[in-house]
Design a protein around this motif. Structure first.
Motif, PDB file in Angstrom:
ATOM      1  N   ASP A  88       0.880  -1.182   0.007  1.00  0.00           N
ATOM      2  CA  ASP A  88      -0.013   0.065   0.063  1.00  0.00           C
ATOM      3  C   ASP A  88       0.845   1.190   0.046  1.00  0.00           C
ATOM      4  O   ASP A  88       0.490   2.125  -0.669  1.00  0.00           O
ATOM      5  N   LEU A 135       3.690   1.538  -1.484  1.00  0.00           N
ATOM      6  CA  LEU A 135       4.181   1.850  -2.894  1.00  0.00           C
ATOM      7  C   LEU A 135       2.906   2.299  -3.587  1.00  0.00           C
ATOM      8  O   LEU A 135       3.171   3.115  -4.473  1.00  0.00           O
ATOM      9  N   TYR A 136       1.859   1.793  -3.465  1.00  0.00           N
ATOM     10  CA  TYR A 136       0.797   2.370  -4.152  1.00  0.00           C
ATOM     11  C   TYR A 136       0.361   3.828  -3.859  1.00  0.00           C
ATOM     12  O   TYR A 136       0.143   4.696  -4.919  1.00  0.00           O
ATOM     13  N   ARG A 137       0.514   4.124  -2.853  1.00  0.00           N
ATOM     14  CA  ARG A 137       0.264   5.484  -2.364  1.00  0.00           C
ATOM     15  C   ARG A 137       1.409   6.327  -3.115  1.00  0.00           C
ATOM     16  O   ARG A 137       1.091   7.705  -3.552  1.00  0.00           O
ATOM     17  N   VAL A 191       2.855   5.949  -5.858  1.00  0.00           N
ATOM     18  CA  VAL A 191       2.902   5.977  -7.039  1.00  0.00           C
ATOM     19  C   VAL A 191       1.402   6.996  -7.325  1.00  0.00           C
ATOM     20  O   VAL A 191       1.445   7.912  -8.404  1.00  0.00           O
ATOM     21  N   GLU A 192       0.500   6.912  -6.333  1.00  0.00           N
ATOM     22  CA  GLU A 192      -0.468   8.034  -6.476  1.00  0.00           C
ATOM     23  C   GLU A 192       0.087   9.379  -6.722  1.00  0.00           C
ATOM     24  O   GLU A 192      -0.242  10.404  -7.123  1.00  0.00           O
ATOM     25  N   ALA A 208       2.934  10.382  -7.209  1.00  0.00           N
ATOM     26  CA  ALA A 208       4.044  10.556  -8.312  1.00  0.00           C
ATOM     27  C   ALA A 208       3.021  11.159  -9.335  1.00  0.00           C
ATOM     28  O   ALA A 208       3.583  12.173  -9.925  1.00  0.00           O
ATOM     29  N   GLU A 209       2.004  10.832  -9.616  1.00  0.00           N
ATOM     30  CA  GLU A 209       1.098  11.271 -10.628  1.00  0.00           C
ATOM     31  C   GLU A 209       0.760  12.583 -10.125  1.00  0.00           C
ATOM     32  O   GLU A 209       0.734  13.487 -11.099  1.00  0.00           O
ATOM     33  N   GLN A 235       2.939  12.109 -18.149  1.00  0.00           N
ATOM     34  CA  GLN A 235       2.845  10.694 -17.895  1.00  0.00           C
ATOM     35  C   GLN A 235       4.220  10.322 -17.640  1.00  0.00           C
ATOM     36  O   GLN A 235       4.691   9.422 -16.601  1.00  0.00           O
ATOM     37  N   ALA A 252       5.494  11.427 -14.379  1.00  0.00           N
ATOM     38  CA  ALA A 252       5.030  10.497 -13.258  1.00  0.00           C
ATOM     39  C   ALA A 252       5.861   9.492 -13.151  1.00  0.00           C
ATOM     40  O   ALA A 252       6.075   8.830 -12.005  1.00  0.00           O
ATOM     41  N   LEU A 253       6.066   8.492 -14.417  1.00  0.00           N
ATOM     42  CA  LEU A 253       6.778   7.425 -14.322  1.00  0.00           C
ATOM     43  C   LEU A 253       8.186   7.576 -13.811  1.00  0.00           C
ATOM     44  O   LEU A 253       8.664   6.515 -13.118  1.00  0.00           O
ATOM     45  N   ALA A 286       7.942   7.479 -10.059  1.00  0.00           N
ATOM     46  CA  ALA A 286       7.445   6.178  -9.586  1.00  0.00           C
ATOM     47  C   ALA A 286       8.694   5.154  -9.919  1.00  0.00           C
ATOM     48  O   ALA A 286       8.390   3.892  -9.550  1.00  0.00           O
ATOM     49  N   SER A 287       9.422   5.292 -10.556  1.00  0.00           N
ATOM     50  CA  SER A 287      10.417   4.541 -11.163  1.00  0.00           C
ATOM     51  C   SER A 287      11.255   3.796 -10.155  1.00  0.00           C
ATOM     52  O   SER A 287      11.586   4.283  -9.055  1.00  0.00           O
ATOM     53  N   PRO A 288      11.775   2.514 -10.540  1.00  0.00           N
ATOM     54  CA  PRO A 288      12.452   1.885  -9.415  1.00  0.00           C
ATOM     55  C   PRO A 288      13.748   2.777  -9.132  1.00  0.00           C
ATOM     56  O   PRO A 288      14.255   2.579  -7.833  1.00  0.00           O
ATOM     57  N   MET A 290      12.572   4.878  -6.284  1.00  0.00           N
ATOM     58  CA  MET A 290      12.417   4.288  -4.989  1.00  0.00           C
ATOM     59  C   MET A 290      13.462   3.750  -4.002  1.00  0.00           C
ATOM     60  O   MET A 290      13.169   3.591  -3.002  1.00  0.00           O
TER      61      MET A 290
END
Lengths: 469, 381
Positions: free
Chosen positions: A406, A408-410, A412-413, A415-416, A455, A458-459, A462-464, A467
């Motif tokens: 979760d 990570l999901y957050r 990513v959100e 990040a966008e 986009q 954002a990617l 969110a990229s490895p 992180m």
């Protein structure tokens, strides 16, 4: 170029949009020692701890008054400009909450624009090593001042001075209950005993000094050492706060109150301390600060922070030796860190904490200031609210605490969201600057194949690569 | 309006030179509809269609052996007690169950397993487009209006052909397109890939069928039906359901899930009315669950599972299986139901039969990672 990426990301706080990539990574890090500003304007304009102690005392008085007037709490009282997010009994602390929020935003904004990101990271490291947590209301307003007053000015000095500044700071004394610890045989302790008052020793701070701040857990001290240190530290308290006039002291701030100090010699780790008053506790702390177990403890934590969750023994040994040889001179230890090979390993071994990831992302897009509310919301949402680790042990510095689904999901959100608020940037170019020589082919391809510049950005966030550090 | 000339051109293009006559037939517009309902999270086939007649069943399943007042379908299988309306469809000859089946995927990651199920590939991420999207290319344009009932366009519907999506609920903050790209970005990163797949699973749980005692699920079925009726209605519809990953407390949770599924399928059929006769519904999941109950009253990721085919022309009222048994030596890797039927051959056969497509071509186009064959005789002419 590979080492530039390590310097930017692992040692620093991530590359900043528009800033040149450091060409000599080690020199770039070392030069920061001379450039670091311990008291930048952004924090000198904030209230200092004496004012915050007064503000806390007033808030506490208002709360007590409220309780006395209306024991059922005034939640039902109409028109009290109620904010839905604050419990009625906490309303008097609103002002301190605002102080906290502003100080937390100042911390973030300093990190976003600092010319010395490596030293700034060290500030964060030490603030977490000597953690206070605002879930204790007495710490709420003063947590920022603690970092600004006790940590920042001492991160490039001796560990001894850092330790003494921390243990004398009102925030620490209040957070770990030292302020109310009374020697049973002290002047006040005896008076209290005659009156049948329960006033006595509190060993909370003493234990955490040994376990967390200096020697480290299971490093050879025992309960006797904890109690003796607690006795030696009696009298280290905070003026300007107590109800009893005798304990008001000369004014708001650190105060050694001889009337609560436990008289007599103390014995800690087999050594006798026969000093009087304040000097006794100070002498013990000075010895603890340069103790071999402390050197090992600090070396291990630094190695974990800069090399890997499971710190390489060779690096720990090197830092430990530098610490012992220099008598805990922190810049000497940092130099050993920069000169060691382990932190320069090519693959990023550390999973970024939410704090790290957010700073790196915002720096990447060139954000200069994060508004106060956005700052609080972002770190709350990502699971690492500033100065609220919830325990004196601070935030964990290992991946399993942060690399959750979760979480990570957050990210990513977020990040966008960050990308959508940022004016068009060529993420492909930016990525090469943020991770010089270290950008992976899948990420490069993903950015190139994105359907829009936003986009792609954002990617990238969110990229490895982003992180980890 | 269908432009006849472009339709012919398109059909000619697709058939290639002299392909099977059935493709020429497919070039004529029909009223055929397809619904693909994916059960994300690995639904427990051994509880949904329980092999109560297998000698090892009671011992392996323990507390999970109780599947409520189920419907005994034959000497071996009992349909779960929460699937009362579905049992009625079975008895009416409109539902066919496939047991001990699996996609070519043999590991136990939800995310990877779903990817293979949806792409029709052999390995996770070896293709970007989904089998349902490729199906669009095999159909005349009037039959090919595709819709996903979800905020995202799921992998099965992604690809060169146009598909749309519709979700009546609030969309999450991050856009689906972006989230899918993130998934691909993490494909080579073991740690992030696993975290991401887990996160997506968990998020999917939020919309599980079990909520409101099936009322939400019935509404979803009704909505799907309404979007499929009328001349402009969607012909290919994908629906997603989560909440099947029952590692703990499976008995109650799965009963609720199946209640929702039962209500949804019934609402879909009722809503479609006479169009039900032209509709094929496929219900499938990425893999099955362990044969034995685990220590927390649940089951863990397994291999062989079950799938369902429903519709007015499905040759139903039977169970398609080469039952491997549940004895220790029969289990796959000593723990899972052994897959004995390739799911892709069933799906290819059903789809080809339903739309009147060439079975082998359909199998190869839609499921290039599969066995390359199609089981025929699943659909009534």
């Amino acid at each position: 170029m590979r080492e530039s990426s390590v310097a930017l990301n692992r040692f620093g706080l991530g590359g900043r949009k528009g800033e040149a990539v450091p060409q000599e990574p080690r020199r770039w890090l070392l030069d920061q020692f001379g450039k670091f500003d311990p008291r930048p304007a952004a924090i000198t304009s904030l209230p200092a701890s004496p004012a915050l102690i007064v503000q806390f005392r007033e808030a506490r008085a208002a709360q007590r008054e409220m309780r006395d007037e209306n024991p059922a709490a005034d939640a039902a009282k109409p028109g009290t400009e109620a904010r839905p997010d604050i419990a009625p009994e906490l309303r008097p602390y609103r002002g301190l909450r605002d102080v906290y929020a502003q100080a937390a935003a100042a911390r973030t904004n300093l990190a976003l624009t600092t010319p010395t990101p490596f030293v700034e990271r060290l500030v964060h490291f030490w603030a977490n090593h000597f953690a206070v947590s605002i879930d204790k209301i007495v710490t709420l307003g003063i947590a920022g001042a603690f970092e600004f007053e006790a940590i920042r000015p001492n991160v490039l000095g001796k560990f001894t001075d850092l330790l003494l500044a921390v243990e004398r700071h009102p925030a620490m004394l209040l957070y770990l209950d030292q302020a109310q610890s009374v020697g049973p045989d002290s002047v006040l302790g005896k008076i209290a005993a005659r009156r049948g008052n329960q006033r006595g020793l509190n060993e909370n701070l003493a234990r955490e000094i040994l376990e967390l701040h200096t020697l480290g857990v299971r490093s050879g001290y025992d309960q006797g050492d904890v109690t003796e240190l607690a006795r030696a530290l009696t009298g280290w308290t905070v003026g300007g706060l107590a109800d009893q006039p005798m304990l008001r002291g000369p004014g708001p701030g650190y105060w050694f109150a001889g009337i609560i100090h436990q008289p007599g010699d103390r014995k800690v780790l087999g050594k006798r301390y026969d000093q009087d008053g304040e000097r006794q506790g100070e002498a013990i702390l000075r010895d603890l600060a340069v103790h071999p177990a402390t050197a090992r403890h600090i070396a291990t934590k630094l190695a974990r922070h800069f090399a890997a969750d499971d710190p390489p023994p060779s690096l720990v040994a090197r830092l430990e030796a530098a610490f012992l040889k220099s008598g805990g001179d922190l810049p000497t230890v940092y130099r050993a860190l920069i000169e060691a090979p382990e932190p320069w390993a090519a693959s990023p071994a550390k999973f970024r904490t939410p704090w790290d990831w957010t700073l790196a992302s915002l720096r990447a897009v060139g954000t200069q200031t994060l508004p106060v509310l956005a700052n609080a919301n972002t770190f709350n949402q990502l699971g690492q609210p500033i100065w609220r680790p919830g325990s004196p042990a601070g935030w964990d510095d290992m991946a399993p605490s942060w690399a959750g689904p979760d979480a990570l999901y957050r990210r990513v959100e977020v990040a966008e969201r960050i990308a959508s608020r940022t004016a068009a940037i060529d993420a492909r170019k930016l990525a090469e600057d943020l991770f010089p020589g270290a950008l992976s082919e899948p990420t490069r391809k993903a950015l190139a194949g994105a359907e829009s510049p936003t986009q792609a950005l954002a990617l990238l966030l969110a990229s490895p690569e982003m992180m980890r550090r | 309006m269908i432009d006849r000339r472009s339709l012919l051109a398109r059909g000619a293009l697709l058939t290639g030179a002299l392909f099977a006559p059935r493709l020429a037939y497919a070039a004529a517009p029909t009223q055929k509809r397809l619904v693909f309902l994916i059960q994300r999270g690995a639904a427990d086939g051994l509880a949904t269609l329980a092999p109560t007649g297998d000698p090892a069943y009671e011992r392996l399943r323990g507390e999970l052996a109780d599947i409520g007042a189920g419907t005994k379908l034959d000497g071996l299988f009992t349909l779960h007690g929460s699937l009362g309306q579905l049992a009625g469809r079975y008895q009416a000859g409109e539902a066919l169950f496939v047991h001990a089946t699996a996609s070519p995927y043999r590991d136990r990651s939800h995310f990877d397993g779903q990817n293979v199920l949806e792409t029709g590939g052999r390995l996770p991420y070896d293709r970007d487009d989904g089998w349902m999207n490729r199906l669009i290319g095999l159909l005349p344009s009037g039959d090919a209006k595709a819709l996903a009932l979800s905020p995202a366009i799921p992998t099965a519907l992604r690809g060169a052909a146009t598909a749309s999506s519709y979700a009546p609920t609030n969309l999450p903050d991050a856009s689906p397109e972006f989230l899918q790209r993130v998934a691909r970005l993490y494909a080579d990163d073991a740690q992030l890939h696993d975290l991401w797949s887990e996160a997506v699973q968990t998020r999917a749980m939020a919309g599980e069928l079990a909520s409101d005692g099936g009322r939400g699920a019935a509404a979803a079925g009704k909505l799907a039906a309404s979007l499929m009726t009328g001349p402009e209605g969607a012909r290919l519809v994908m629906m997603e359901s989560g909440g099947w990953d029952t590692h703990a407390g499976q008995r109650g949770r799965l009963a609720n899930q199946l209640t929702g599924l039962d209500a949804m399928l019934a609402a879909l059929r009722d809503g479609l009315g006479s169009a039900w006769a032209d509709t094929l519904v496929i219900v499938a999941t990425e893999f099955g669950r362990t044969a034995a109950v685990n220590g927390t009253g649940g089951t863990d990721h397994g291999t062989g599972g079950m799938a369902m085919l429903l519709g007015g022309r499905v040759k139903g009222g039977r169970i398609l299986t080469d039952w491997p048994g549940l004895s220790q030596s029969a289990l796959y890797e000593g723990r899972d139901l052994r897959p004995t039927t390739s799911l892709d051959t069933v799906l290819a056969g059903a789809i080809a039969g339903h739309f009147g497509l060439d079975p082998v071509l359909t199998a190869r186009r839609l499921f290039p990672g599969g066995a390359g064959k199609a089981l025929e005789g699943l659909i009534r002419a």
